[in-house]
Design a protein around this motif. Structure first.
Motif, short mmCIF file in Angstrom:
data_model
loop_
_atom_site.label_atom_id
_atom_site.label_comp_id
_atom_site.label_asym_id
_atom_site.label_seq_id
_atom_site.Cartn_x
_atom_site.Cartn_y
_atom_site.Cartn_z
N LYS A 1 0.95 -1.14 0.03
CA LYS A 1 -0.01 -0.01 -0.07
C LYS A 1 0.87 1.21 0.02
CE LYS A 1 -1.53 -1.77 3.96
NZ LYS A 1 -0.72 -2.68 4.21
N ARG B 1 -5.09 15.95 -4.56
CA ARG B 1 -5.39 15.13 -3.55
C ARG B 1 -6.03 16.06 -2.39
NH1 ARG B 1 -0.05 12.07 -3.38
NH2 ARG B 1 0.16 12.80 -1.05
N GLU C 1 -7.59 11.77 0.69
CA GLU C 1 -6.83 10.88 2.04
C GLU C 1 -7.64 10.79 3.27
OE1 GLU C 1 -2.97 13.50 0.28
OE2 GLU C 1 -3.70 13.83 2.14
N THR D 1 -11.65 8.00 -5.19
CA THR D 1 -10.36 7.45 -5.16
C THR D 1 -10.02 7.70 -3.61
OG1 THR D 1 -9.74 7.86 -7.42
CG2 THR D 1 -7.84 7.51 -5.88
N ALA E 1 -7.56 7.11 -0.26
CA ALA E 1 -6.46 6.58 0.02
C ALA E 1 -6.35 6.69 1.68
CB ALA E 1 -5.20 7.21 -0.39
N SER F 1 -4.58 3.81 -3.29
CA SER F 1 -3.52 4.67 -2.61
C SER F 1 -2.41 4.71 -3.39
CB SER F 1 -3.20 4.03 -1.29
OG SER F 1 -2.53 2.87 -1.42
N SER G 1 -0.64 8.16 -5.38
CA SER G 1 0.82 8.54 -4.86
C SER G 1 1.58 9.32 -6.09
CB SER G 1 1.59 7.42 -4.30
OG SER G 1 1.92 6.59 -5.35
#
Length: 361
Positions: free
Chosen positions: A9, A220, A245, A274, A276, A314, A318
């Protein structure tokens, strides 16, 4: 039920001082003759109301911990231990967030502070087998011109590999500062190829998220959970590919949601966001990255296939290189294709993990 510590991850939301092990904080406080509030050392996760009084208590405790990080050796220790802890939890990529302003007085300025973190990130990456990159963050509590200075500094070290700056953030109390006033700093960062990763949408609701989107053009969004309150806004986040996040333990500790069940993780994922998962400030909130995945499993009912999808998200969110992303994605596929762990062994491992977290913070 597969071992979540073996699931590859990426960890995209971890604050510098907030990553400290409790044992290390205690040792630093003794070394520097600094007293610590019992609320920092009792091993109990922080719980405060989601108002200014609650944030003040959180910030007071965070500052007490930060004041114990007073040397280059302390900073290097912090980065090394953060990398070791993430590696033990299956993280192949850590993008740790730091505001160098807080540590600059002890090492000769903000430039040495950043360079110390980057240098140790490179060394820790090689030592522990997890890529450690850095997000430089400005604070809403300081003047926007300070943010421009930090953005220019971050741009000097831009890259995507270990020991390089991958993003520029904006943290602290969402209710403070004028978001638009920080837009110039984010433009500086974007011109250097850095990801825009401001906080938003935890303490404040959809209107604040919309404000951050318009002014700072995030790739993000730190937290962003309150976007679920406006389906149209959430839909636009999904369509534009802005990653969230999400830090479940933080949301409960800061009083945004009363219980773990109330964190809208399932709703965000089902909407196509999405997501993470991140640990935010394990020192104060009492749980690290694997425990956020465990919450997704045991509280929100995520299957192993869905947990693998969270890990994939995740990695995609990134700033790791394509080669690193392919490697981590292949590892996720292998984890999912492998057999379930024996229930008894998994239970023992979970107990040991929980005991370790109680010891280290």
């Amino acid at each position: 039920m597969r071992d979540l510590a073996k699931l590859p991850k990426a960890h995209l939301h971890l604050h510098f001082t907030g990553s400290l092990r409790l044992s290390s904080l205690r040792e630093m406080s003794v070394e520097h003759g600094m007293g610590l509030p019992s609320a920092l050392t009792d091993g109990v996760a922080l719980r405060v109301p989601a108002d200014e009084r609650g944030w003040f208590r959180f910030q007071r405790l965070y500052d007490a911990a930060r004041h114990c990080v007073r040397s280059e050796a302390d900073m290097r220790r912090l980065v090394d231990e953060a990398a070791a802890d993430d590696a033990a939890e299956g993280s192949g990529r850590l993008e740790i967030q730091v505001d160098p302003t807080s540590y600059a007085p002890f090492v000769g300025g903000i430039t040495p502070a950043v360079e110390i973190v980057l240098d140790e990130a490179r060394a820790a990456s090689a030592r522990h087998g997890v890529e450690v990159a850095v997000v430089v963050a400005a604070s809403r509590m300081r003047h926007p011109l300070d943010a421009r200075t930090l953005a220019r500094l971050a741009a000097r070290y831009a890259g995507d590999g270990p020991g390089e700056v991958v993003g520029f953030g904006l943290s602290n109390d969402e209710r403070r500062g004028d978001t638009e006033q920080f837009a110039h700093a984010f433009r500086i960062a974007r011109r250097a190829g850095l990801a825009s990763v401001p906080h938003g949408g935890e303490l404040l609701g959809p209107a604040h998220v919309q404000e951050v989107l318009g002014a700072l053009a995030p790739d993000r969004l730190g937290h962003g959970v309150r976007s679920v309150e406006d389906p149209a806004l959430l839909g636009s986040l999904v369509e534009s590919g802005v990653a969230l996040e999400v830090c479940p333990a933080s949301n409960v500790s800061l009083g945004v949601y009363e219980r773990e069940h109330d964190v809208p993780l399932r709703a965000l994922v089902d909407a196509g966001a999405t997501v993470a998962l991140g640990a935010d400030d394990p020192l104060l909130f009492g749980s690290r990255l694997v425990e956020q995945y465990e919450t997704a499993r045991t509280v929100h009912g995520f299957s192993d296939a869905e947990l693998a999808d969270l890990a994939r998200a995740s990695v995609r969110a990134s700033r790791a290189s394509q080669g690193t992303q392919r490697r981590l994605q292949a590892g996720i596929d292998s984890w999912l294709a492998g057999p379930d762990d024996d229930d008894g062994d998994l239970g023992a491992a979970t107990s040991l993990s929980s005991a370790s977290h109680r010891t280290t913070g």
